[in-house]
Design a protein around this motif. Structure first.
Motif, PDB file in Angstrom:
ATOM      1  N   LYS A  58       0.843  -1.191   0.000  1.00  0.00           N
ATOM      2  CA  LYS A  58       0.000   0.000   0.000  1.00  0.00           C
ATOM      3  C   LYS A  58       0.878   1.241   0.000  1.00  0.00           C
ATOM      4  CE  LYS A  58      -3.864  -2.139   2.222  1.00  0.00           C
ATOM      5  NZ  LYS A  58      -4.649  -2.275   3.411  1.00  0.00           N
ATOM      6  N   VAL A  59       0.270   2.376  -0.384  1.00  0.00           N
ATOM      7  CA  VAL A  59       1.043   3.612  -0.461  1.00  0.00           C
ATOM      8  C   VAL A  59       0.397   4.654   0.438  1.00  0.00           C
ATOM      9  CG1 VAL A  59       1.769   5.483  -1.999  1.00  0.00           C
ATOM     10  CG2 VAL A  59       1.714   3.140  -2.843  1.00  0.00           C
ATOM     11  N   ALA A  60       1.247   5.375   1.191  1.00  0.00           N
ATOM     12  CA  ALA A  60       0.712   6.460   2.030  1.00  0.00           C
ATOM     13  C   ALA A  60       1.701   7.620   2.027  1.00  0.00           C
ATOM     14  CB  ALA A  60       0.484   5.950   3.440  1.00  0.00           C
ATOM     15  N   TYR A  61       1.177   8.808   2.301  1.00  0.00           N
ATOM     16  CA  TYR A  61       2.017  10.008   2.286  1.00  0.00           C
ATOM     17  C   TYR A  61       1.938  10.734   3.620  1.00  0.00           C
ATOM     18  CZ  TYR A  61       1.871   9.297  -2.733  1.00  0.00           C
ATOM     19  OH  TYR A  61       1.987   8.760  -3.978  1.00  0.00           O
ATOM     20  N   SER A  62       3.096  11.201   4.084  1.00  0.00           N
ATOM     21  CA  SER A  62       3.091  12.154   5.190  1.00  0.00           C
ATOM     22  C   SER A  62       3.150  13.527   4.524  1.00  0.00           C
ATOM     23  CB  SER A  62       4.295  11.927   6.103  1.00  0.00           C
ATOM     24  OG  SER A  62       5.466  12.295   5.414  1.00  0.00           O
ATOM     25  N   LYS A  63       3.513  14.573   5.279  1.00  0.00           N
ATOM     26  CA  LYS A  63       3.511  15.904   4.683  1.00  0.00           C
ATOM     27  C   LYS A  63       4.442  15.978   3.471  1.00  0.00           C
ATOM     28  CE  LYS A  63       3.325  20.478   6.350  1.00  0.00           C
ATOM     29  NZ  LYS A  63       4.232  21.367   7.009  1.00  0.00           N
ATOM     30  N   ASP A  64       5.613  15.337   3.552  1.00  0.00           N
ATOM     31  CA  ASP A  64       6.522  15.444   2.415  1.00  0.00           C
ATOM     32  C   ASP A  64       7.288  14.157   2.097  1.00  0.00           C
ATOM     33  OD1 ASP A  64       8.427  17.725   4.458  1.00  0.00           O
ATOM     34  OD2 ASP A  64       8.074  15.599   4.664  1.00  0.00           O
ATOM     35  N   GLU A  65       6.781  13.043   2.561  1.00  0.00           N
ATOM     36  CA  GLU A  65       7.452  11.780   2.247  1.00  0.00           C
ATOM     37  C   GLU A  65       6.448  10.719   1.829  1.00  0.00           C
ATOM     38  OE1 GLU A  65      11.263  12.029   5.223  1.00  0.00           O
ATOM     39  OE2 GLU A  65       9.349  11.408   6.013  1.00  0.00           O
ATOM     40  N   LYS A  66       7.005   9.724   1.115  1.00  0.00           N
ATOM     41  CA  LYS A  66       6.130   8.652   0.640  1.00  0.00           C
ATOM     42  C   LYS A  66       6.478   7.355   1.382  1.00  0.00           C
ATOM     43  CE  LYS A  66       4.986   6.345  -3.710  1.00  0.00           C
ATOM     44  NZ  LYS A  66       5.125   6.431  -5.169  1.00  0.00           N
ATOM     45  N   TYR A  67       5.490   6.611   1.788  1.00  0.00           N
ATOM     46  CA  TYR A  67       5.709   5.342   2.472  1.00  0.00           C
ATOM     47  C   TYR A  67       5.098   4.207   1.649  1.00  0.00           C
ATOM     48  CZ  TYR A  67       7.009   7.715   6.814  1.00  0.00           C
ATOM     49  OH  TYR A  67       7.650   8.458   7.768  1.00  0.00           O
ATOM     50  N   ILE A  68       5.821   3.100   1.587  1.00  0.00           N
ATOM     51  CA  ILE A  68       5.267   1.903   0.947  1.00  0.00           C
ATOM     52  C   ILE A  68       5.226   0.823   2.020  1.00  0.00           C
ATOM     53  CG2 ILE A  68       5.621   0.170  -0.849  1.00  0.00           C
ATOM     54  CD1 ILE A  68       7.068   2.345  -2.424  1.00  0.00           C
ATOM     55  N   ASN A  80       8.278   0.818   4.759  1.00  0.00           N
ATOM     56  CA  ASN A  80       9.492   1.394   4.180  1.00  0.00           C
ATOM     57  C   ASN A  80       9.228   2.817   3.764  1.00  0.00           C
ATOM     58  OD1 ASN A  80      11.106  -1.049   4.002  1.00  0.00           O
ATOM     59  ND2 ASN A  80       9.472  -1.698   2.610  1.00  0.00           N
ATOM     60  N   LYS A  81      10.198   3.658   3.983  1.00  0.00           N
ATOM     61  CA  LYS A  81      10.012   5.062   3.633  1.00  0.00           C
ATOM     62  C   LYS A  81      10.802   5.390   2.375  1.00  0.00           C
ATOM     63  CE  LYS A  81      11.813   8.109   6.373  1.00  0.00           C
ATOM     64  NZ  LYS A  81      12.048   8.958   7.535  1.00  0.00           N
ATOM     65  N   VAL A  82      10.170   6.037   1.411  1.00  0.00           N
ATOM     66  CA  VAL A  82      10.882   6.524   0.232  1.00  0.00           C
ATOM     67  C   VAL A  82      10.842   8.041   0.346  1.00  0.00           C
ATOM     68  CG1 VAL A  82      10.944   6.513  -2.281  1.00  0.00           C
ATOM     69  CG2 VAL A  82       9.879   4.618  -1.054  1.00  0.00           C
ATOM     70  N   THR A  83      11.970   8.646   0.644  1.00  0.00           N
ATOM     71  CA  THR A  83      11.928  10.080   0.963  1.00  0.00           C
ATOM     72  C   THR A  83      11.897  10.969  -0.273  1.00  0.00           C
ATOM     73  OG1 THR A  83      14.276   9.976   1.201  1.00  0.00           O
ATOM     74  CG2 THR A  83      12.986  10.002   3.233  1.00  0.00           C
ATOM     75  N   LYS A  84      11.404  12.157  -0.067  1.00  0.00           N
ATOM     76  CA  LYS A  84      11.388  13.230  -1.055  1.00  0.00           C
ATOM     77  C   LYS A  84      10.801  12.826  -2.408  1.00  0.00           C
ATOM     78  CE  LYS A  84      15.076  15.892   1.025  1.00  0.00           C
ATOM     79  NZ  LYS A  84      14.363  15.995   2.262  1.00  0.00           N
ATOM     80  N   GLU A 134       4.030   9.816  13.483  1.00  0.00           N
ATOM     81  CA  GLU A 134       3.898  10.485  12.173  1.00  0.00           C
ATOM     82  C   GLU A 134       2.496  10.155  11.634  1.00  0.00           C
ATOM     83  OE1 GLU A 134       5.775  12.614   9.442  1.00  0.00           O
ATOM     84  OE2 GLU A 134       7.135  10.891   9.253  1.00  0.00           O
ATOM     85  N   PHE A 135       1.809  11.196  11.112  1.00  0.00           N
ATOM     86  CA  PHE A 135       0.516  10.930  10.465  1.00  0.00           C
ATOM     87  C   PHE A 135       0.740  10.756   8.971  1.00  0.00           C
ATOM     88  CE2 PHE A 135      -1.205  12.922  14.334  1.00  0.00           C
ATOM     89  CZ  PHE A 135      -2.147  11.952  14.646  1.00  0.00           C
ATOM     90  N   LEU A 136       0.019   9.802   8.395  1.00  0.00           N
ATOM     91  CA  LEU A 136       0.086   9.544   6.953  1.00  0.00           C
ATOM     92  C   LEU A 136      -1.332   9.457   6.409  1.00  0.00           C
ATOM     93  CD1 LEU A 136       2.374   6.355   7.003  1.00  0.00           C
ATOM     94  CD2 LEU A 136       3.159   8.704   6.933  1.00  0.00           C
ATOM     95  N   VAL A 137      -1.465   9.727   5.122  1.00  0.00           N
ATOM     96  CA  VAL A 137      -2.757   9.403   4.504  1.00  0.00           C
ATOM     97  C   VAL A 137      -2.540   8.317   3.462  1.00  0.00           C
ATOM     98  CG1 VAL A 137      -4.151  11.476   4.899  1.00  0.00           C
ATOM     99  CG2 VAL A 137      -2.495  11.484   3.040  1.00  0.00           C
TER     100      VAL A 137
END
Ligand code: SF4
Ligand code: SF4
Length: 445
Positions: free
Chosen positions: A3-13, A20-24, A437-440
């Protein structure tokens, strides 16, 4: 499944046991991603664990912001250990006159009251600009770059003399996310161009969804009436202008209608029409009323229920990006009665999303609060430095908020308040909020 989620400026898978965090990857969530938000997730970064999630996220209700901004505002409030929040959204009711006389118009009693009781039912342009500047500065000091600025009915906002100037100012000088809500019956070419260039969201209200229903429910007194066909032509023009100005990724265009008897049988054909015109969002809501008897008596008919269920299944097939329909398909009218068990402990929306009624800053849009200057108006804004701090967080603001929501019998922001209360409760379980950290989570890409 990943699944994919986003914080304010980062992407998480992630999947359920691995994050796992994929930054920027992404700087700002764009229109498509914001509309696809399905869940708010609270992540414990240290433990790499999801500790809370909710799907009560209402993408277009917050647009161009998202539930992420609201969750982070609550988190920052707890980190700062001060019961203060930025204004994330201000809804402006700046024009109490209308060319329609819709059945069930909620603004009708309040705008009559405003004309009789507020010395200044409309704000003069320079003062309006100063007020918007102060609102954006107030929130900037509290970490928010862009306040959602909703311009909506208490009348027809198209008719305010300086409409284009105030929209351009709000966007260019205050970096606000402008949300414009109107029937569009009096939009001239200058306003259409301004909206398409500077707004984040244009939502056209449809009193009825056929020519007959539109005429019946809008009860326009003028001989030359604005029709349902006119509103469809307007939407077409707006989507074409949006293409011309290359704003398809930023500007959301949608419509909203209420479930009503003479709309029956037209929901699916309208959804197809909207999709063909590249309108993004279609909202179908229950009519709001103060009258409990009406709520109890009017149940939803089977045809409408089936059409709505079909739309839920197929709206994307019709070309729409977003659909909002009531969760409970029971009554035609909405019931916002606040029961003791449902009441949140605090009215967050009175701080995060107050109402600007002319230049009066008010706790909320509720008809009783608007008509009670003494108990529920924070005060009149002049556009002076630091006046918002004094009004909302000074003695008077504190006194006003002590009475709410305990004295409220029904609530126009019930879902928001309950959701924010739940977020606060979850956060209060942690000693170190830097771990959170909050993610959507968005739909699969
Ligand atoms: S267009 Fe809106 S404000 Fe005007 S009468 Fe209809 S519901 Fe009321
Ligand atoms: S009705 Fe009461 S609890 Fe609801 S938003 Fe207004 S002041 Fe807050």
């Amino acid at each position: 499944m990943k699944k994919v989620a986003y914080s304010k400026d980062e992407k998480y898978i992630y999947n359920s046991c691995d994050i796992n965090k994929v930054t920027k990857v992404v700087k700002k969530l764009d229109k498509d991603k914001l509309l696809k938000v399905q869940k708010l997730i609270m992540l414990n970064k240290k433990e790499k664990q999801i500790v809370f999630e909710t799907s009560a996220v209402y993408p277009q209700h917050f647009y161009p912001l998202s539930i992420l901004d609201y969750a982070n505002a609550i988190k920052n409030m707890l980190i700062n250990d001060k019961e203060e929040l930025p204004i994330l959204s201000v809804s402006s009711k700046d024009y109490p006159y209308c060319d329609f006389k819709c059945k069930d118009c909620l603004a009708d009693p309040t705008r009559k009251w405003a004309i009789d009781n507020l010395k200044e039912p409309q704000i003069e342009l320079e003062k309006y600009k100063k007020i918007l500047k102060q609102i954006s500065l107030f929130s900037k000091k509290r970490g928010i770059d862009s306040v959602r600025f909703e311009i909506c009915g208490e009348g027809n906002p198209d008719l305010y003399k300086y409409r284009s100037e105030i929209i351009e100012y709000a966007k260019k000088e205050c970096n606000m996310g402008v949300v414009y809500i109107s029937t569009g019956s009096k939009m001239d070419s200058k306003l259409k161009e301004t909206l398409v260039k500077y707004a984040s969201y244009i939502r056209i209200s449809l009193p009825g969804i056929s020519n007959e229903a539109y005429e019946f429910y809008s009860e326009q007194p003028a001989r030359k009436k604005f029709t349902f066909d006119d509103s469809m032509n307007l939407l077409k023009e707006l989507t074409e202008l949006r293409k011309k100005y290359k704003r398809e990724n930023e500007l959301l265009i949608g419509v909203r209608t209420c479930m009503r008897k003479y709309n029956n049988g037209h929901y699916i054909s309208l959804a197809k029409k909207l999709g063909e015109m590249n309108v993004d969002s279609f909202q179908i809501v229950k009519v709001l009323t103060e009258n409990q008897e009406i709520i109890i008596k009017n149940s939803l008919d089977e045809t409408t229920k089936n059409d709505i269920l079909e739309l839920k299944k197929s709206y994307k097939k019709y070309g729409l990006k977003h659909l909002q329909v009531p969760n409970l398909l029971d009554k035609l009218y909405i019931d916002r009665t606040l029961s003791k068990t449902k009441k949140p402990s605090k009215c967050y929306s009175s701080m995060l999303s107050p109402i600007l009624y002319s230049s009066n800053l008010i706790v909320c849009i509720h008809w009783d609060k608007i008509r009670n200057i003494k108990e529920f108006h924070y005060g009149k804004l002049k556009g002076d430095d630091n006046e918002i701090e004094k009004l909302i967080y000074g003695d008077r603001g504190e006194e006003i908020r002590k009475k709410i929501p305990s004295s409220c019998d029904n609530c126009c922001a019930l879902n928001d308040n309950l959701l924010l209360e739940a977020i606060r409760t979850q956060l209060s379980l942690y000693n170190n909020l830097d771990d959170i950290e909050f993610l959507v989570e968005t739909e699969e890409e």
